[in-house]
Design an enzyme around this catalytic site. Structure first.
Site, PDB file in Angstrom:
ATOM      1  N   GLY A  82      40.760  -0.181  21.621  1.00 50.86           N
ATOM      2  CA  GLY A  82      40.023   0.668  20.693  1.00 50.86           C
ATOM      3  C   GLY A  82      40.917   1.508  19.803  1.00 50.86           C
ATOM      4  N   SER A 108      39.537  -5.151  18.338  1.00 49.84           N
ATOM      5  CA  SER A 108      38.363  -4.501  18.886  1.00 49.84           C
ATOM      6  C   SER A 108      37.368  -4.136  17.794  1.00 49.84           C
ATOM      7  CB  SER A 108      38.777  -3.227  19.633  1.00 49.84           C
ATOM      8  OG  SER A 108      37.645  -2.492  20.048  1.00 49.84           O
ATOM      9  N   TYR A 130      31.196  -5.747  21.630  1.00 46.13           N
ATOM     10  CA  TYR A 130      30.442  -5.311  22.800  1.00 46.13           C
ATOM     11  C   TYR A 130      28.970  -5.640  22.565  1.00 46.13           C
ATOM     12  CZ  TYR A 130      34.542  -2.602  24.220  1.00 46.13           C
ATOM     13  OH  TYR A 130      35.812  -2.227  24.601  1.00 46.13           O
ATOM     14  N   THR A 156      33.149  -8.693  25.243  1.00 50.98           N
ATOM     15  CA  THR A 156      33.671  -7.908  26.364  1.00 50.98           C
ATOM     16  C   THR A 156      32.526  -7.345  27.189  1.00 50.98           C
ATOM     17  OG1 THR A 156      35.693  -7.303  25.200  1.00 50.98           O
ATOM     18  CG2 THR A 156      35.013  -5.873  27.000  1.00 50.98           C
ATOM     19  N   ARG A 165      37.691  10.584  35.847  1.00 47.37           N
ATOM     20  CA  ARG A 165      39.062  10.089  35.721  1.00 47.37           C
ATOM     21  C   ARG A 165      39.987  11.126  36.351  1.00 47.37           C
ATOM     22  NH1 ARG A 165      39.653   6.039  31.448  1.00 47.37           N
ATOM     23  NH2 ARG A 165      37.548   5.267  31.080  1.00 47.37           N
ATOM     24  N   LYS A 254      35.008 -11.951  28.185  1.00 47.27           N
ATOM     25  CA  LYS A 254      36.020 -11.122  28.842  1.00 47.27           C
ATOM     26  C   LYS A 254      35.390 -10.278  29.932  1.00 47.27           C
ATOM     27  CE  LYS A 254      39.642  -7.741  27.728  1.00 47.27           C
ATOM     28  NZ  LYS A 254      39.153  -6.584  28.524  1.00 47.27           N
ATOM     29  N   SER A 276      39.509 -10.321  34.108  1.00 50.69           N
ATOM     30  CA  SER A 276      39.877  -8.980  33.662  1.00 50.69           C
ATOM     31  C   SER A 276      39.027  -7.921  34.328  1.00 50.69           C
ATOM     32  CB  SER A 276      39.696  -8.883  32.133  1.00 50.69           C
ATOM     33  OG  SER A 276      39.822  -7.549  31.672  1.00 50.69           O
ATOM     34  N   HIS A 278      39.309  -4.816  32.816  1.00 47.25           N
ATOM     35  CA  HIS A 278      39.459  -3.880  31.699  1.00 47.25           C
ATOM     36  C   HIS A 278      40.612  -2.912  31.943  1.00 47.25           C
ATOM     37  CE1 HIS A 278      37.267  -2.994  27.921  1.00 47.25           C
ATOM     38  NE2 HIS A 278      37.961  -1.879  27.970  1.00 47.25           N
ATOM     39  N   ASP A 309      44.098 -10.933  32.159  1.00 46.86           N
ATOM     40  CA  ASP A 309      44.289  -9.643  31.506  1.00 46.86           C
ATOM     41  C   ASP A 309      44.416  -8.568  32.572  1.00 46.86           C
ATOM     42  OD1 ASP A 309      44.135  -7.293  30.040  1.00 46.86           O
ATOM     43  OD2 ASP A 309      42.484  -7.953  28.789  1.00 46.86           O
ATOM     44  N   GLY A 310      45.546  -7.827  32.552  1.00 47.10           N
ATOM     45  CA  GLY A 310      45.696  -6.721  33.492  1.00 47.10           C
ATOM     46  C   GLY A 310      47.028  -6.708  34.207  1.00 47.10           C
ATOM     47  N   GLY A 311      47.851  -5.694  33.944  1.00 42.65           N
ATOM     48  CA  GLY A 311      49.076  -5.480  34.705  1.00 42.65           C
ATOM     49  C   GLY A 311      50.312  -6.189  34.205  1.00 42.65           C
TER      50      GLY A 311
END
Length: 396
Positions: A82, A108, A130, A156, A165, A254, A276, A278, A309-311
């Protein structure tokens, strides 16, 4: 300049942390809730080993591949992220860097730059959407992406935008008006390099989402677009199949982490899926993407293309993912750190680092091409895998 060049993605992250205002940096690294999934995305790769060959006689390695109809110089694609307040050129700089290194760009729908600008910078652009608003709203966005020349679509579905968080994701203002500028000024003035780049534009970082409006219309703010997404009922598999039918080109879904969902994606007619979570910004305590990859690849790898996707932080991570069944990987935070560290050149630097790591791993494994990688090239500890959506959690 020497201080603008870095040798590892970790060094790019350190430079990004040094140069970005704290709220901007924290927006890049924070994951949902306690960050369990963020940490596992990275830790899982360290659990995987290699089974190297010697005297394989492979003098040159071929890193090229294809994905979603696009020829790529390396199996690494830019994942859509984003609003990119880390650099004034944002997604356009990233698109140029990807084009310079021969790979594709994911853009995005919440990006700070328009699909028209980004496709002009990189014709190999996949536009991400989205499930947001009515079907008519979504079709208007597809029409705009199609008219701009986007070569593929990404839907996605692995985002819930957790509000909890624990490790410091900052508040993001609705608009960068005078009040917001004054509020965030203390964190910005101590980062003169970042501040000077934005000062040259004579405007603060944009929090608008131009791809959520039609040309000529005033774009909504990020949170305006987010609010529309939040108020939209989640899609069904029938909705996924309908959207796929509205796009003639390649279509990636995704957010797949379960075998049963992967099979439903095949039934819906998608071209590819991304395994993924996210980047740890969805449901916390979801396993690392790479743990779910082998079971999904075994189930549907002969039917559709698969991205992981990821890491991803190293070229060796890419090679491990390909050996476990991915066709390509998507990177997110890694290129954002490069962008923050040194703009377009920083993104190119990150891609070069990853490319070098892929080549070194292929050399050590005695493989002449990324397409030759097999599961036996990787040492998989007992209990590593997570076969979700098949009734139980079992070792790979």
């Amino acid at each position: 300049m020497a201080d603008e060049w870095f040798e590892t993605v970790a060094a790019a992250q350190a430079l990004a942390r040094k140069r970005l205002p704290k709220p901007v940096y924290m927006a890049l690294v924070a994951g949902s809730e306690a960050g369990v999934t963020v940490e596992d995305n990275i830790a899982a790769f360290t659990e995987l080993g290699f089974a190297p060959h010697i005297a394989a006689g492979v003098a040159n390695r071929d890193l090229s591949t294809s994905f979603m109809g696009q020829e790529l110089a390396l199996p690494v694609v830019i994942s859509p992220t984003g609003v990119q307040g880390v650099d004034p050129e944002g997604e356009v700089a990233v698109a140029r860097a990807a084009a310079a290194r021969g790979t594709a760009m994911g853009l995005s729908s919440f990006a700070s730059k328009s699909v028209d600008e980004v496709v002009a910078a990189n014709p190999k652009t996949f536009f991400q959407v989205y499930w947001c608003g009515s079907r008519d709203d979504i079709l208007l966005r597809l029409d705009r992406a199609r008219a701009a020349g986007a070569v593929g679509l990404i839907l996605t579905l692995d985002w819930s935008f957790s509000h909890g968080r624990d490790w410091g994701s900052p508040q993001i203002p609705e608009q960068m008006n005078l009040r917001a500028v004054l509020k965030y000024a203390p964190s910005a003035v101590v980062k003169p390099r970042w501040l000077s780049r934005w000062a040259k534009t004579l405007r603060p970082p944009s929090l608008e989402a131009p791809n959520m409006s039609q040309p000529g219309e005033a774009p909504p703010t990020f949170f305006g677009a987010y609010g529309q997404w939040l108020m939209t009922p989640p899609p069904t598999w029938e909705d996924v199949a309908w959207l796929r039918s509205q796009w003639d080109g390649p279509f990636l879904l995704k957010g797949v982490m379960r075998v049963d969902d992967a099979r439903r994606a095949v039934d819906a007619g998608v071209t590819a899926i991304s395994v993924s979570n996210h980047g740890g910004n969805n449901l916390d305590s979801t396993p690392a993407s790479v743990r779910a990859l082998p079971a999904i690849a075994d189930a549907v790898g002969d039917s559709i293309e698969i991205a992981l996707d990821g890491g991803i932080r190293r070229g060796s991570d890419v090679v491990k993912a390909l050996a476990l069944g991915a066709d390509v990987v998507l990177i997110g935070r890694a290129y954002l750190w490069g962008l923050a560290a040194n703009g377009q050149a920083g993104v190119e630097n990150v891609l070069d680092i990853i490319r070098g790591g892929i080549d070194s791993a292929l050399l050590g494994l005695g493989r002449g091409s990324v397409r030759e990688l097999v599961r036996e090239d990787v040492l998989i500890p007992e209990g590593f895998g997570r076969a979700l959506g098949v009734g139980s959690t079992v070792p790979v």
